[in-house]
Scaffold this active site. Sequence first.
Site, PDB file in Angstrom:
ATOM      1  N   ARG A 169       6.734   7.211 -17.385  1.00  0.00           N
ATOM      2  CA  ARG A 169       6.357   6.464 -18.594  1.00  0.00           C
ATOM      3  C   ARG A 169       6.717   7.524 -19.711  1.00  0.00           C
ATOM      4  NH1 ARG A 169       0.540   4.692 -18.420  1.00  0.00           N
ATOM      5  NH2 ARG A 169       0.431   5.470 -20.471  1.00  0.00           N
ATOM      6  N   LYS A 209      -7.971   5.120 -13.419  1.00  0.00           N
ATOM      7  CA  LYS A 209      -8.289   3.800 -13.717  1.00  0.00           C
ATOM      8  C   LYS A 209      -7.318   2.590 -13.014  1.00  0.00           C
ATOM      9  CE  LYS A 209      -8.025   4.551 -18.105  1.00  0.00           C
ATOM     10  NZ  LYS A 209      -7.313   5.889 -18.032  1.00  0.00           N
ATOM     11  N   ARG A 229     -11.344   1.233 -26.267  1.00  0.00           N
ATOM     12  CA  ARG A 229     -10.880   2.581 -26.255  1.00  0.00           C
ATOM     13  C   ARG A 229     -11.611   3.217 -27.657  1.00  0.00           C
ATOM     14  NH1 ARG A 229      -5.846   2.450 -22.718  1.00  0.00           N
ATOM     15  NH2 ARG A 229      -5.040   4.380 -22.755  1.00  0.00           N
ATOM     16  N   ARG A 236       3.397  11.256 -12.338  1.00  0.00           N
ATOM     17  CA  ARG A 236       2.855   9.782 -12.115  1.00  0.00           C
ATOM     18  C   ARG A 236       4.460   8.988 -12.099  1.00  0.00           C
ATOM     19  NH1 ARG A 236      -1.235   6.694 -15.651  1.00  0.00           N
ATOM     20  NH2 ARG A 236      -0.106   7.622 -17.450  1.00  0.00           N
ATOM     21  N   ARG A 254      -2.463  12.174 -26.361  1.00  0.00           N
ATOM     22  CA  ARG A 254      -3.389  11.313 -25.880  1.00  0.00           C
ATOM     23  C   ARG A 254      -4.896  11.731 -25.199  1.00  0.00           C
ATOM     24  NH1 ARG A 254       0.584   9.836 -21.413  1.00  0.00           N
ATOM     25  NH2 ARG A 254      -1.151   8.360 -20.678  1.00  0.00           N
TER      26      ARG A 254
HETATM   27  P1  ADP Z   1      -4.887   5.930 -15.340  1.00  0.00           P
HETATM   28  O1  ADP Z   1      -4.611   4.397 -15.186  1.00  0.00           O
HETATM   29  O2  ADP Z   1      -6.379   6.321 -15.455  1.00  0.00           O
HETATM   30  O3  ADP Z   1      -4.192   6.585 -16.472  1.00  0.00           O
HETATM   31  P2  ADP Z   1      -3.511   6.180 -12.896  1.00  0.00           P
HETATM   32  O4  ADP Z   1      -4.280   5.333 -11.944  1.00  0.00           O
HETATM   33  O5  ADP Z   1      -2.184   5.893 -13.206  1.00  0.00           O
HETATM   34  O6  ADP Z   1      -4.542   6.809 -14.048  1.00  0.00           O
HETATM   35  O7  ADP Z   1      -3.358   7.585 -12.141  1.00  0.00           O
HETATM   36  C1  ADP Z   1      -2.648   8.674 -12.689  1.00  0.00           C
HETATM   37  C2  ADP Z   1      -1.957   9.541 -11.492  1.00  0.00           C
HETATM   38  O8  ADP Z   1      -3.119  10.070 -10.555  1.00  0.00           O
HETATM   39  C3  ADP Z   1      -1.139   8.503 -10.679  1.00  0.00           C
HETATM   40  O9  ADP Z   1       0.349   9.019 -10.452  1.00  0.00           O
HETATM   41  C4  ADP Z   1      -1.899   8.401  -9.382  1.00  0.00           C
HETATM   42  O10 ADP Z   1      -0.841   8.179  -8.569  1.00  0.00           O
HETATM   43  C5  ADP Z   1      -2.445   9.686  -9.416  1.00  0.00           C
HETATM   44  N1  ADP Z   1      -4.156   9.268  -9.031  1.00  0.00           N
HETATM   45  C6  ADP Z   1      -4.931   8.450  -9.186  1.00  0.00           C
HETATM   46  N2  ADP Z   1      -6.029   8.621  -8.527  1.00  0.00           N
HETATM   47  C7  ADP Z   1      -5.904   9.829  -7.819  1.00  0.00           C
HETATM   48  C8  ADP Z   1      -6.796  10.693  -7.157  1.00  0.00           C
HETATM   49  N3  ADP Z   1      -7.962  10.333  -6.796  1.00  0.00           N
HETATM   50  N4  ADP Z   1      -6.226  11.788  -6.555  1.00  0.00           N
HETATM   51  C9  ADP Z   1      -4.918  12.151  -6.938  1.00  0.00           C
HETATM   52  N5  ADP Z   1      -4.083  11.406  -7.531  1.00  0.00           N
HETATM   53  C10 ADP Z   1      -4.539  10.359  -7.938  1.00  0.00           C
HETATM   54  P1  AMP Z   2      -2.333   3.107 -20.797  1.00  0.00           P
HETATM   55  O1  AMP Z   2      -1.327   2.691 -19.954  1.00  0.00           O
HETATM   56  O2  AMP Z   2      -3.584   2.669 -20.671  1.00  0.00           O
HETATM   57  O3  AMP Z   2      -2.462   4.752 -20.732  1.00  0.00           O
HETATM   58  O4  AMP Z   2      -1.934   2.827 -22.304  1.00  0.00           O
HETATM   59  C1  AMP Z   2      -0.872   3.481 -22.758  1.00  0.00           C
HETATM   60  C2  AMP Z   2      -0.691   3.474 -24.316  1.00  0.00           C
HETATM   61  O5  AMP Z   2      -1.024   1.979 -24.760  1.00  0.00           O
HETATM   62  C3  AMP Z   2      -1.840   4.061 -24.820  1.00  0.00           C
HETATM   63  O6  AMP Z   2      -1.531   5.472 -25.378  1.00  0.00           O
HETATM   64  C4  AMP Z   2      -2.132   3.594 -26.413  1.00  0.00           C
HETATM   65  O7  AMP Z   2      -1.143   3.818 -27.290  1.00  0.00           O
HETATM   66  C5  AMP Z   2      -1.793   1.869 -25.939  1.00  0.00           C
HETATM   67  N1  AMP Z   2      -3.052   1.317 -25.528  1.00  0.00           N
HETATM   68  C6  AMP Z   2      -3.225   0.864 -24.423  1.00  0.00           C
HETATM   69  N2  AMP Z   2      -4.418   0.301 -24.519  1.00  0.00           N
HETATM   70  C7  AMP Z   2      -5.290   0.393 -25.771  1.00  0.00           C
HETATM   71  C8  AMP Z   2      -6.219   0.073 -26.426  1.00  0.00           C
HETATM   72  N3  AMP Z   2      -7.302  -0.286 -25.695  1.00  0.00           N
HETATM   73  N4  AMP Z   2      -6.414   0.663 -27.775  1.00  0.00           N
HETATM   74  C9  AMP Z   2      -5.368   1.116 -28.403  1.00  0.00           C
HETATM   75  N5  AMP Z   2      -4.109   1.400 -27.732  1.00  0.00           N
HETATM   76  C10 AMP Z   2      -4.073   1.139 -26.288  1.00  0.00           C
END
Ligand code: ADP
Ligand code: AMP
Length: 215
Positions: free
Chosen positions: A159, A13, A88, A127, A170
């Site tokens: 993270r 995302k 969410r 990541r 999660r």
């Molecule tokens: P989200 O925001 O949904 O938690 P991220 O955008 O942070 O996910 O992506 C999670 C991890 O996967 C990051 O390390 C990113 O660089 C990698 N990633 C994202 N999209 C792809 C893809 N299409 N193929 C491979 N790796 C990806």
């Molecule tokens: P994310 O960066 O989207 O993976 O979010 C990291 C963490 O922040 C999640 O695991 C939750 O603890 C909190 N968080 C982010 N967005 C939300 C949401 N919309 N509702 C509740 N908790 C959230």
Amino acid sequence: MDIILFGPPGAGKGTQAQKLSQKYRIPQISTGDILRANVKEGTALGLEAKKYMDAGELVPDAVLIGIIKNRLLEADCANGFLLDGYPRTIPQADALTVILDEIKKPIDAVINIIVPTDILIERLSGRWMCSCGASHHIVFNPPKSEGICDTCGGTLFQRPDDTSDAVSNRLDVYQKQTAPLVDYYKKKNLLKDVDGTKDIDAVFANIDTLVAPFK
Ligand code: ADP
Ligand code: AMP
């Protein structure tokens, strides 16, 4: 263009939101980034949120609804926005509908990025994030210089909730509390499925085709 990027942790995302934000010049609103900034600054909100985030639990709805309402009223959202990580839960989605009705900016599409669990775990464990919202990956999307964000030159970090215990919680929380939103938005005719297993540029091309009509 008022878009929700939806999917489990690690679906991509944030990665896709940042690319769309650069192309269409509308803000990426990541509730995770907003919460992490508050934790870093040691605000009251950050102190409250940290215990949930570290455990991989959701921060209470009332907190998130307050955050998103304030953010959507900011001037830079006037031409559109990309929601990343919100809503969410069903109460968060209901609250969003009320807020957007008030400002007359309905959601155009919910992009549902589909990725199987084994790949999510691989992505989260490798990541490296930046506070600007960019995500790198040690194998799939390595930065040009080790530890440095390609987008802004900031220092990348891992993270604390990308450790294996928090990740598995999660993913459970996603199934129980967030996945029901798939049907919620399907019924509203807004859901658009995307295969998130392809490489980053291929996923982007697919999403771009789906959102371009809302420019
Ligand atoms: P989200 O925001 O949904 O938690 P991220 O955008 O942070 O996910 O992506 C999670 C991890 O996967 C990051 O390390 C990113 O660089 C990698 N990633 C994202 N999209 C792809 C893809 N299409 N193929 C491979 N790796 C990806
Ligand atoms: P994310 O960066 O989207 O993976 O979010 C990291 C963490 O922040 C999640 O695991 C939750 O603890 C909190 N968080 C982010 N967005 C939300 C949401 N919309 N509702 C509740 N908790 C959230």
